[in-house]
Design a protein around this motif. Structure first.
Motif, PDB file in Angstrom:
ATOM      1  N   GLY A 162       1.914   8.510  -0.797  1.00 56.40           N
ATOM      2  CA  GLY A 162       1.921   7.095  -0.456  1.00 56.40           C
ATOM      3  C   GLY A 162       0.506   6.543  -0.426  1.00 56.40           C
ATOM      4  O   GLY A 162      -0.460   7.289  -0.240  1.00 56.40           O
ATOM      5  N   GLU A 163       0.391   5.240  -0.589  1.00 56.40           N
ATOM      6  CA  GLU A 163      -0.907   4.577  -0.565  1.00 56.40           C
ATOM      7  C   GLU A 163      -0.859   3.395   0.388  1.00 56.40           C
ATOM      8  O   GLU A 163       0.161   2.708   0.493  1.00 56.40           O
ATOM      9  CB  GLU A 163      -1.281   4.077  -1.962  1.00 56.40           C
ATOM     10  N   LEU A 164      -1.971   3.156   1.059  1.00 51.23           N
ATOM     11  CA  LEU A 164      -2.043   2.018   1.970  1.00 51.23           C
ATOM     12  C   LEU A 164      -1.826   0.704   1.229  1.00 51.23           C
ATOM     13  O   LEU A 164      -1.360  -0.277   1.809  1.00 51.23           O
ATOM     14  CB  LEU A 164      -3.395   1.996   2.682  1.00 51.23           C
ATOM     15  N   GLY A 165      -2.144   0.678  -0.059  1.00 55.09           N
ATOM     16  CA  GLY A 165      -1.949  -0.528  -0.847  1.00 55.09           C
ATOM     17  C   GLY A 165      -0.553  -0.685  -1.414  1.00 55.09           C
ATOM     18  O   GLY A 165      -0.277  -1.685  -2.084  1.00 55.09           O
ATOM     19  N   ASN A 166       0.329   0.277  -1.142  1.00 58.30           N
ATOM     20  CA  ASN A 166       1.690   0.248  -1.686  1.00 58.30           C
ATOM     21  C   ASN A 166       2.700   0.250  -0.538  1.00 58.30           C
ATOM     22  O   ASN A 166       3.070   1.302  -0.016  1.00 58.30           O
ATOM     23  CB  ASN A 166       1.907   1.472  -2.585  1.00 58.30           C
ATOM     24  N   PRO A 167       3.149  -0.935  -0.107  1.00 59.91           N
ATOM     25  CA  PRO A 167       4.052  -1.021   1.058  1.00 59.91           C
ATOM     26  C   PRO A 167       5.323  -0.208   0.917  1.00 59.91           C
ATOM     27  O   PRO A 167       5.791   0.397   1.897  1.00 59.91           O
ATOM     28  CB  PRO A 167       4.350  -2.524   1.161  1.00 59.91           C
TER      29      PRO A 167
ATOM     30  N   SER B  84       5.803   2.585  -0.674  1.00 53.09           N
ATOM     31  CA  SER B  84       5.543   4.016  -0.468  1.00 53.09           C
ATOM     32  C   SER B  84       5.376   4.333   1.012  1.00 53.09           C
ATOM     33  O   SER B  84       5.766   5.417   1.474  1.00 53.09           O
ATOM     34  CB  SER B  84       4.300   4.453  -1.253  1.00 53.09           C
ATOM     35  N   LEU B  85       4.823   3.397   1.769  1.00 52.15           N
ATOM     36  CA  LEU B  85       4.659   3.610   3.207  1.00 52.15           C
ATOM     37  C   LEU B  85       5.997   3.581   3.925  1.00 52.15           C
ATOM     38  O   LEU B  85       6.227   4.344   4.874  1.00 52.15           O
ATOM     39  CB  LEU B  85       3.718   2.553   3.796  1.00 52.15           C
ATOM     40  N   LEU B  86       6.886   2.708   3.481  1.00 44.98           N
ATOM     41  CA  LEU B  86       8.223   2.677   4.070  1.00 44.98           C
ATOM     42  C   LEU B  86       8.923   4.019   3.893  1.00 44.98           C
ATOM     43  O   LEU B  86       9.568   4.528   4.820  1.00 44.98           O
ATOM     44  CB  LEU B  86       9.055   1.572   3.416  1.00 44.98           C
ATOM     45  N   THR B  87       8.788   4.610   2.717  1.00 51.67           N
ATOM     46  CA  THR B  87       9.393   5.919   2.461  1.00 51.67           C
ATOM     47  C   THR B  87       8.736   6.993   3.319  1.00 51.67           C
ATOM     48  O   THR B  87       9.420   7.822   3.931  1.00 51.67           O
ATOM     49  CB  THR B  87       9.258   6.278   0.971  1.00 51.67           C
ATOM     50  N   ALA B  88       7.403   6.979   3.386  1.00 50.18           N
ATOM     51  CA  ALA B  88       6.674   8.015   4.126  1.00 50.18           C
ATOM     52  C   ALA B  88       6.974   7.967   5.620  1.00 50.18           C
ATOM     53  O   ALA B  88       6.971   9.002   6.293  1.00 50.18           O
ATOM     54  CB  ALA B  88       5.175   7.851   3.893  1.00 50.18           C
TER      55      ALA B  88
END
Length: 287
Positions: free
Chosen positions: A55-60, A62-66
């Motif tokens: 995940g990346e801080l710039g990719n919302p 991916s953060l939801l999944t993480a």
């Protein structure tokens, strides 16, 4: 918080702090996840016991999944450089994305690793957790100030604890430790250390113990200066300079001798496991 029943996500896994935090929480938590920007990065840096998530801080998204199923988020990642765009992207926009994702996934507790630099470009005075955060044009300082405010204002359903470490020192993988040694070895003349400076010193391993302590014992809204000592340079880098046997020149700037209170973290029960004296001794030996 009952860590034995908790799933934890740690950011900043390739930095000075994140991987040590993840390793330490393997002893405490039900599951530990580490956030990596890519599969290649995970393949290079991941280690046994920690579940690598991409995940990346710039990719919302991916953060939801993480953050699905995460009880405790420990945010160690930050951009430390001078590029204003990168600082804004990581320390502000990225933190906003984390705050939004934490709210949507119902994260119970967030520990945010900030910095004593949020008090501003201070060279003197004594600072407690209730001292005002003075305005600054320095990109690192004002973006870290903003990241604190963002989390305070945008995570109403999560307990938020903020730690403000000073100069994080270690014998390995640390700007204030082994990298100072390497910088001195490579220098023709050492010019960046003022003998009258005071450093808000904390060992990386001690900071990890503080994080474990606040994870279990702190309360929503608590802020802690995370330092072991206001360490005079005569007890720190001046000893490294002597060991380096390199020419030394006092920098043409005012001495920086602001000090930071650490009573609050001690009142929570904090006891350091590493001392400045032994750490400096080990760094001196590395010459």
């Amino acid at each position: 918080m009952n860590l034995k029943e908790s799933t934890i996500l740690v950011t900043g896994m390739t930095g000075t702090l994140g991987s040590r935090v993840a390793r330490r929480f393997l002893k405490e938590a039900r599951e530990v996840r580490g956030l990596y920007r890519s599969q290649e990065q995970a393949d290079q840096y991941a280690f046994k016991g920690v579940h690598a998530v991409i995940g990346e801080l710039g990719n919302p998204d991916s953060l939801l999944t993480a953050l699905q199923g995460v009880d405790l988020l420990i945010h160690c990642a930050a951009y430390l450089g001078d590029d204003p765009d990168l600082a804004q992207e990581a320390n502000v926009t990225g933190v906003q994305h984390l705050a939004d994702a934490s709210t949507k996934t119902r994260v119970k507790r967030i520990i945010h690793i900030s910095t004593t630099s949020v008090y501003g470009e201070v060279v003197s005075g004594h600072f407690t957790e209730t001292s005002p955060l003075l305005p600054s044009e320095h990109v690192y300082i004002h973006t870290k100030q903003e990241s604190e405010h963002l989390l305070q204002e945008n995570t109403p359903d999560s307990d938020l604890i903020i730690l403000r470490p000073g100069s994080i020192c270690s014998e390995k993988q640390s700007y204030w430790g082994d990298r100072q040694v390497e910088r001195m070895k490579e220098a023709d003349v050492i010019t960046w250390v003022h003998p009258d400076d005071v450093v808000p010193w904390v060992h990386t391993d001690n900071l990890v113990e503080m994080i474990v302590l606040v994870a279990t014992n702190a309360h929503n809204g608590d802020i802690f200066n995370a330092i072991d000592a206001n360490l005079p340079e005569t007890d720190f880098r001046m000893k490294l300079i002597t060991a380096s046997d390199k020419p030394y020149q006092i920098p043409k700037r005012a001495a920086e001798h602001a000090t930071f209170a650490n009573d609050r973290i001690k009142q929570l029960g904090y006891i350091p496991i590493r001392t400045p004296e032994l750490t400096v001794e080990q760094l001196v030996k590395s010459f």
